[in-house]
Design a protein around this motif. Structure first.
Motif, PDB file in Angstrom:
ATOM      1  N   CYS A  99     -10.194  14.469  49.261  1.00 55.62           N
ATOM      2  CA  CYS A  99     -10.677  15.320  48.169  1.00 55.62           C
ATOM      3  C   CYS A  99     -12.089  15.817  48.426  1.00 55.62           C
ATOM      4  O   CYS A  99     -12.375  17.011  48.257  1.00 55.62           O
ATOM      5  CB  CYS A  99     -10.629  14.553  46.849  1.00 55.62           C
ATOM      6  SG  CYS A  99      -8.949  14.245  46.273  1.00 55.62           S
ATOM      7  N   ALA A 100     -12.983  14.926  48.813  1.00 61.43           N
ATOM      8  CA  ALA A 100     -14.376  15.312  49.015  1.00 61.43           C
ATOM      9  C   ALA A 100     -14.524  16.312  50.156  1.00 61.43           C
ATOM     10  O   ALA A 100     -15.259  17.297  50.045  1.00 61.43           O
ATOM     11  CB  ALA A 100     -15.231  14.074  49.276  1.00 61.43           C
ATOM     12  N   GLU A 101     -13.807  16.084  51.244  1.00 57.92           N
ATOM     13  CA  GLU A 101     -13.870  17.027  52.355  1.00 57.92           C
ATOM     14  C   GLU A 101     -13.277  18.369  51.947  1.00 57.92           C
ATOM     15  O   GLU A 101     -13.819  19.433  52.266  1.00 57.92           O
ATOM     16  CB  GLU A 101     -13.131  16.466  53.570  1.00 57.92           C
ATOM     17  CG  GLU A 101     -13.183  17.379  54.786  1.00 57.92           C
ATOM     18  CD  GLU A 101     -12.557  16.775  56.021  1.00 57.92           C
ATOM     19  OE1 GLU A 101     -12.065  17.556  56.862  1.00 57.92           O
ATOM     20  OE2 GLU A 101     -12.548  15.535  56.166  1.00 57.92           O
ATOM     21  N   GLY A 102     -12.150  18.325  51.235  1.00 58.57           N
ATOM     22  CA  GLY A 102     -11.514  19.556  50.797  1.00 58.57           C
ATOM     23  C   GLY A 102     -12.372  20.373  49.852  1.00 58.57           C
ATOM     24  O   GLY A 102     -12.323  21.601  49.860  1.00 58.57           O
ATOM     25  N   LEU A 103     -13.176  19.697  49.040  1.00 58.35           N
ATOM     26  CA  LEU A 103     -14.045  20.389  48.086  1.00 58.35           C
ATOM     27  C   LEU A 103     -15.331  20.908  48.719  1.00 58.35           C
ATOM     28  O   LEU A 103     -16.092  21.622  48.070  1.00 58.35           O
ATOM     29  CB  LEU A 103     -14.385  19.445  46.923  1.00 58.35           C
ATOM     30  CG  LEU A 103     -13.228  19.129  45.971  1.00 58.35           C
ATOM     31  CD1 LEU A 103     -13.598  17.953  45.068  1.00 58.35           C
ATOM     32  CD2 LEU A 103     -12.857  20.343  45.131  1.00 58.35           C
ATOM     33  N   GLY A 104     -15.584  20.523  49.959  1.00 62.10           N
ATOM     34  CA  GLY A 104     -16.734  21.078  50.660  1.00 62.10           C
ATOM     35  C   GLY A 104     -17.938  20.181  50.801  1.00 62.10           C
ATOM     36  O   GLY A 104     -19.038  20.658  51.125  1.00 62.10           O
ATOM     37  N   ALA A 105     -17.774  18.869  50.583  1.00 60.40           N
ATOM     38  CA  ALA A 105     -18.909  17.959  50.800  1.00 60.40           C
ATOM     39  C   ALA A 105     -19.357  18.029  52.252  1.00 60.40           C
ATOM     40  O   ALA A 105     -18.555  18.253  53.163  1.00 60.40           O
ATOM     41  CB  ALA A 105     -18.505  16.528  50.429  1.00 60.40           C
ATOM     42  N   ASP A 106     -20.648  17.822  52.481  1.00 55.28           N
ATOM     43  CA  ASP A 106     -21.201  17.906  53.830  1.00 55.28           C
ATOM     44  C   ASP A 106     -21.265  16.560  54.536  1.00 55.28           C
ATOM     45  O   ASP A 106     -21.343  16.502  55.764  1.00 55.28           O
ATOM     46  CB  ASP A 106     -22.602  18.521  53.767  1.00 55.28           C
ATOM     47  CG  ASP A 106     -22.568  19.943  53.232  1.00 55.28           C
ATOM     48  OD1 ASP A 106     -22.118  20.838  53.965  1.00 55.28           O
ATOM     49  OD2 ASP A 106     -22.956  20.153  52.065  1.00 55.28           O
ATOM     50  N   ALA A 107     -21.260  15.481  53.776  1.00 57.73           N
ATOM     51  CA  ALA A 107     -21.215  14.127  54.327  1.00 57.73           C
ATOM     52  C   ALA A 107     -20.732  13.209  53.217  1.00 57.73           C
ATOM     53  O   ALA A 107     -21.017  13.438  52.040  1.00 57.73           O
ATOM     54  CB  ALA A 107     -22.590  13.674  54.828  1.00 57.73           C
ATOM     55  N   ILE A 108     -19.979  12.185  53.572  1.00 58.29           N
ATOM     56  CA  ILE A 108     -19.479  11.242  52.574  1.00 58.29           C
ATOM     57  C   ILE A 108     -19.636   9.822  53.081  1.00 58.29           C
ATOM     58  O   ILE A 108     -19.821   9.598  54.283  1.00 58.29           O
ATOM     59  CB  ILE A 108     -17.995  11.497  52.220  1.00 58.29           C
ATOM     60  CG1 ILE A 108     -17.094  11.279  53.451  1.00 58.29           C
ATOM     61  CG2 ILE A 108     -17.805  12.887  51.657  1.00 58.29           C
ATOM     62  CD1 ILE A 108     -15.615  11.334  53.129  1.00 58.29           C
ATOM     63  N   GLY A 109     -19.565   8.874  52.162  1.00 56.75           N
ATOM     64  CA  GLY A 109     -19.700   7.500  52.606  1.00 56.75           C
ATOM     65  C   GLY A 109     -19.593   6.498  51.482  1.00 56.75           C
ATOM     66  O   GLY A 109     -18.981   6.756  50.441  1.00 56.75           O
TER      67      GLY A 109
END
Length: 459
Positions: A99-109
């Motif tokens: 979800c986060a990648e699909g929504l356009g986040a630049d980095a997650i963790g």
């Protein structure tokens, strides 16, 4: 960048109230609260925004959208996972990543809740599901309630972070119990750069809810019954605004073995957009299956994608290019119909050509190939007997030559004929053998589900 390369992050935590349906806070109200904060932060000179200590995936969606739609700031997001590899609300690492990648986040963790040794296997799961750089900010172990100190010192904390260098770790720090000394030890112990090529690219197609991630690789059943077309029970439920009846139909499909639920509420005399959003919210309050949004109206599709908590599938009935920006924005999957202005092509080759154009068009909008599914379409054999063979050939050609998953409304083959179940079952078996990934069908018909289950055993 500021002096000495230092950057200032706008650090925002959760609102403190659960969003619907887990709580009472409406999505749009949460979105507005985050909008106010990120706009103020950008105006004050922040270089990036980080949403951290999050537990509710729907709140993560509101936060990311608010930042992406109202600022130019890079967006980082971290959630807090428990020892069972889920957040407080049950969100999985896979669902968060997708979800986060699909929504356009630049980095997650990941931040908070656990020490670095306990977070490592969770971080490995996260890294396997995303192509984004990772952020890790662990706690200094567990606190001692008698001494009010944490169980891990700065040197040990830094050593525990060394295994993370095998992951695409881009940003590392500390959370509860850590001090500036911990950060200094990290700087002294960890390499200053970690090779991006160590990233392991995720391969595959997925649809998900916060608590369930469906890897689309074998045959998965899309339940067709939340649709008023030819369904008197569903039609009456929509006309009478009986959500309990709609939920009952959904639960029957779940119990029947559906993997995904198609949602179509198009009916004259009702506000389709308003009804679609309401039905989605109601469904998400009681089931954990991914949803397929089925509508001919781009405005309905856009509203539905905003309401979905997870990664949805959009069934673009007319293959309208106008919905692709929304599909990209919300990180959804899309079904393209292999038909053109002349209708359904008679031959398989023409459907393959249309499917190729659909995939290429979606990719131009930034939608990855694995997010594109193709519906090869079929007409009743009572009107066009040779059409069944062409549909089967199209399924095979699309899977072999384009390498994308396929969707098909199986029961269309038998309209107007006797012994429909037998004909549908035989056609379904042939279609699965030809390469069908996701049949749209009634999961409460035992003969149809028996065919699916038998195929899964024998393939």
């Amino acid at each position: 960048k500021r002096r000495n390369g230092v950057q200032v992050a706008l650090d925002i935590g959760p609102i403190g109230e659960l969003l619907e349906p887990n709580g009472y806070l409406p999505f749009e109200e949460a979105y507005e609260l985050y909008r106010q904060q990120v706009v103020a932060g950008e105006q004050a000179g922040a270089d990036l925004v980080i949403f951290e200590t999050m537990s509710d995936l729907y709140e993560v969606k509101a936060a990311i959208l608010a930042a992406k739609e109202h600022t130019q700031l890079p967006v980082f997001v971290t959630m807090s996972f428990e020892a069972d590899h889920r957040t407080f609300t049950g969100c999985t690492t896979a669902s968060f990543a997708l979800c986060a990648e699909g929504l356009g986040a630049d980095a997650i963790g990941i931040n908070c809740s656990l020490g670095p040794d306990q977070i490592l296997p969770i971080a490995e799961e996260l890294a396997a599901m995303t192509n984004l750089p990772l952020i890790i900010k662990a706690n200094a172990g567990l606190p001692d309630p008698l001494t009010n100190t944490y169980s891990i010192d700065a040197a040990a904390y830094a050593r525990m972070l060394l295994p993370y260098t095998k992951l695409p770790l881009a940003y590392v720090g500390g959370c509860c119990g850590t001090t500036p000394q911990f950060i200094q030890e990290l700087k002294n112990t960890l390499p200053t750069t970690i090779a991006v090529e160590k990233r392991k690219r995720r391969i595959g197609s997925y649809a998900c809810t916060p608590t369930k991630c469906l890897h689309i690789q074998d045959v998965h059943v899309i339940g067709e019954r939340i649709n008023p077309t030819g369904n008197k029970r569903m039609k009456a439920a929509l006309q009478e605004h009986r959500m309990d009846e709609i939920l009952a139909i959904a639960m029957e499909e779940v119990e029947g073995g559906a993997d995904i639920l198609d949602v179509n509420v198009g009916l004259p005399g009702i506000d389709e957009k308003e009804m679609m959003v309401e039905v989605i919210k109601e469904l998400q309050s009681v089931i954990d299956l991914p949803l397929q949004i089925d509508s001919t109206d781009p405005a309905v599709i856009r509203a539905a994608l905003r309401a979905v908590n997870g990664v949805a599938i959009v069934n673009s009935v007319n293959g309208e290019e106008s919905i692709l920006p929304a599909v990209k924005k919300y990180g959804a999957n899309v079904v393209g119909l292999t038909m053109d202005e002349d209708g359904i092509p008679a031959c398989a080759q023409k459907r393959l050509e249309i499917g190729t154009r659909i995939v290429e068009t979606a990719q131009r909008y930034g939608i990855a190939k694995e997010r594109v599914f193709l519906d090869c379409l079929t007409l009743t054999v009572s009107a066009q007997q040779s059409g069944a063979k062409e549909t089967l050939q199209a399924l095979t050609a699309i899977r072999e030559q384009l390498g994308v998953h396929t969707v098909l409304g199986v029961s269309n083959i038998s309209f107007g004929l006797p012994s429909r179940i037998l004909l549908n079952q035989s056609f379904l078996t042939m279609a699965m053998q030809a390469g069908l990934s996701m049949p749209i069908m009634n999961p409460n018909q035992a003969a149809m589900m028996d065919a699916v289950r038998s195929y899964r055993v024998l393939q």
